[in-house]
Write a protein that holds these residues in place. Structure first.
Motif, PDB file in Angstrom:
ATOM      1  N   GLN A  40     -14.750   2.389  -4.491  1.00 56.64           N
ATOM      2  CA  GLN A  40     -13.758   1.527  -3.689  1.00 56.64           C
ATOM      3  C   GLN A  40     -13.755  -0.031  -4.208  1.00 56.64           C
ATOM      4  O   GLN A  40     -12.452  -0.410  -4.297  1.00 56.64           O
ATOM      5  N   LEU A  41     -14.680  -0.724  -4.197  1.00 51.84           N
ATOM      6  CA  LEU A  41     -14.764  -1.883  -4.375  1.00 51.84           C
ATOM      7  C   LEU A  41     -13.894  -2.369  -5.960  1.00 51.84           C
ATOM      8  O   LEU A  41     -13.464  -3.475  -5.805  1.00 51.84           O
ATOM      9  N   VAL A  42     -14.600  -1.579  -6.893  1.00 50.98           N
ATOM     10  CA  VAL A  42     -13.876  -2.174  -8.191  1.00 50.98           C
ATOM     11  C   VAL A  42     -12.286  -2.099  -8.122  1.00 50.98           C
ATOM     12  O   VAL A  42     -11.840  -2.757  -8.879  1.00 50.98           O
ATOM     13  N   ARG A  43     -12.002  -1.106  -7.238  1.00 55.43           N
ATOM     14  CA  ARG A  43     -10.371  -1.197  -7.438  1.00 55.43           C
ATOM     15  C   ARG A  43      -9.613  -2.351  -6.641  1.00 55.43           C
ATOM     16  O   ARG A  43      -8.274  -2.534  -6.486  1.00 55.43           O
ATOM     17  N   VAL A  44     -10.755  -3.068  -5.892  1.00 56.16           N
ATOM     18  CA  VAL A  44      -9.991  -4.348  -5.118  1.00 56.16           C
ATOM     19  C   VAL A  44     -10.409  -5.550  -5.951  1.00 56.16           C
ATOM     20  O   VAL A  44      -9.553  -6.394  -6.199  1.00 56.16           O
TER      21      VAL A  44
END
Length: 382
Positions: free
Chosen positions: A332-336
């Motif tokens: 989830q973090l990498v996509r932000v």
């Protein structure tokens, strides 16, 4: 002619008042002057207050005390509305002489409307004392709250910096919700920019985290400049990591304070470099919502420090991907993080480009993530 007629009527009531044999009789004449709404009646009210102050120590019956209380409240209202500066001393005497809490409150309100700063320290002291003297007895509680209400409105009318913190502490004190709500409303009318006062609360070791969190919320509600709100937020974010606590409720307060601080920093921006170690700490130690908020904040600040931190976060996640230890949160973090890096543009290009290329060219990432990296590379340029 109308003004002449009014003046004649006022003179007649004044003469009748002078001949009154009791305070109860004086009350009748004073009430008639109020009902007549006569121009220039403030001198009459001032004269009546002079007389009341002289008479009060000699009153010895319940009916006369009650009448004196009624007269005092009427005169305080009228003289306050008239901004009759010459009556300030007598109004302060009223606060000290009269036992009735409503009389004290009306006199305090009137002093604030008049704005005579000679009595400002005394009003501040009254509210400070009440703030630190919680009452359990119902009668004493009601009495103290009435006086506190008068002091709060008085300080709102004074609009002086000295009055801000006493009213702030009243808004979080032992009082009923009615008094605390009034204090919260009055706060915004005392000062447009209470940054210095609120910073002193946020950074002091003498206040609880509940109070510090309220100071941050008060800053957000104020009319202070964006830069000043951000200063309070940066300080609050640092305070939010000063202690590790085991109490569940207190941990929640600290998390809420940090989240509000992050949101304020994102909206209002800051040039304070000390914020970045605190942002990094929130990313490393906060829950998922807090970590995402850090990324959005770094995106908003658009600095080289933002690029350095975001690149480091992406590099760590990329290493987990290649080692097979990636977590659901990492996904989830990498996509932000990647779009945030792209939004930095040329800022910190040298820091962001290498790791974005690694992700784009890696066989371990999905096409979705590699496409995000490609888009970010286009935005930051060569």
């Amino acid at each position: 002619m109308a003004l002449y007629a009014q003046s004649s009527e006022l003179d007649a009531w004044s003469q009748a008042y002078d001949g009154a044999q009791s305070v109860a009789e004086q009350l009748i004449y004073i009430q008639n002057v109020v009902d007549g709404n006569y121009a220039g009646a403030e001198d009459f009210y001032a004269k009546a207050l002079d007389k009341l102050i002289l008479q009060y120590p000699n009153i010895n019956t319940r009916s006369e005390w009650d009448a004196a209380d009624s007269v005092a409240r009427i005169l305080a209202v009228q003289l306050g509305e008239a901004r009759h500066t010459e009556s300030a001393l007598n109004l302060w005497r009223m606060v000290g002489y009269f036992d009735n809490a409503l009389v004290k409150a009306e006199a305090l309100v009137a002093l604030g409307k008049i704005g005579d700063t000679a009595f400002l320290p005394q009003v501040v002291q009254i509210l400070n004392d009440l703030n630190t003297q919680p009452q359990s007895d119902l009668t004493m509680r009601e009495r103290s709250e009435r006086i506190a209400y008068g002091a709060i409105i008085s300080l709102e009318n004074y609009k002086a910096p000295e009055g801000f913190l006493p009213v702030f502490f009243a808004s979080t004190g032992w009082y009923s919700e009615r008094i605390k709500n009034q204090a919260s409303i009055s706060l915004l009318n005392i000062m447009d920019d209470p940054t210095d006062q609120l910073l002193s609360v946020v950074t002091s070791s003498g206040y609880t985290y509940d109070v510090k969190y309220l100071a941050l919320r008060t800053s957000e509600r104020s009319n202070a400049a964006d830069e000043h709100k951000a200063n309070v937020a940066v300080a609050a974010l640092a305070e939010g990591w000063k202690q590790q606590v085991s109490d569940v409720r207190l941990r929640q307060v600290l998390t809420q304070m940090r989240m509000l601080a992050l949101n304020m920093i994102r909206r209002y921006k800051t040039q304070d470099a000390s914020v970045y170690p605190q942002l990094d700490r929130s990313y490393m130690n906060g829950d998922m919502d807090e970590r995402l908020s850090v990324i959005y904040t770094l995106d908003s600040l658009s600095s080289e420090d933002s690029a350095r931190l975001l690149s480091g976060y992406l590099r760590t996640i990329h290493q987990r991907r290649t080692s097979g230890t990636l977590t659901t949160n990492d996904e989830q973090l990498v996509r932000v993080i990647i779009p945030a890096m792209g939004n930095l543009g040329a800022t910190g290009r040298a820091l962001t480009r290498p790791v974005l290329l690694q992700v784009q060219q890696s066989p371990d990432w999905t096409n979705v993530v590699k496409n995000l990296a490609a888009d970010a590379l286009k935005k930051i340029g060569n």
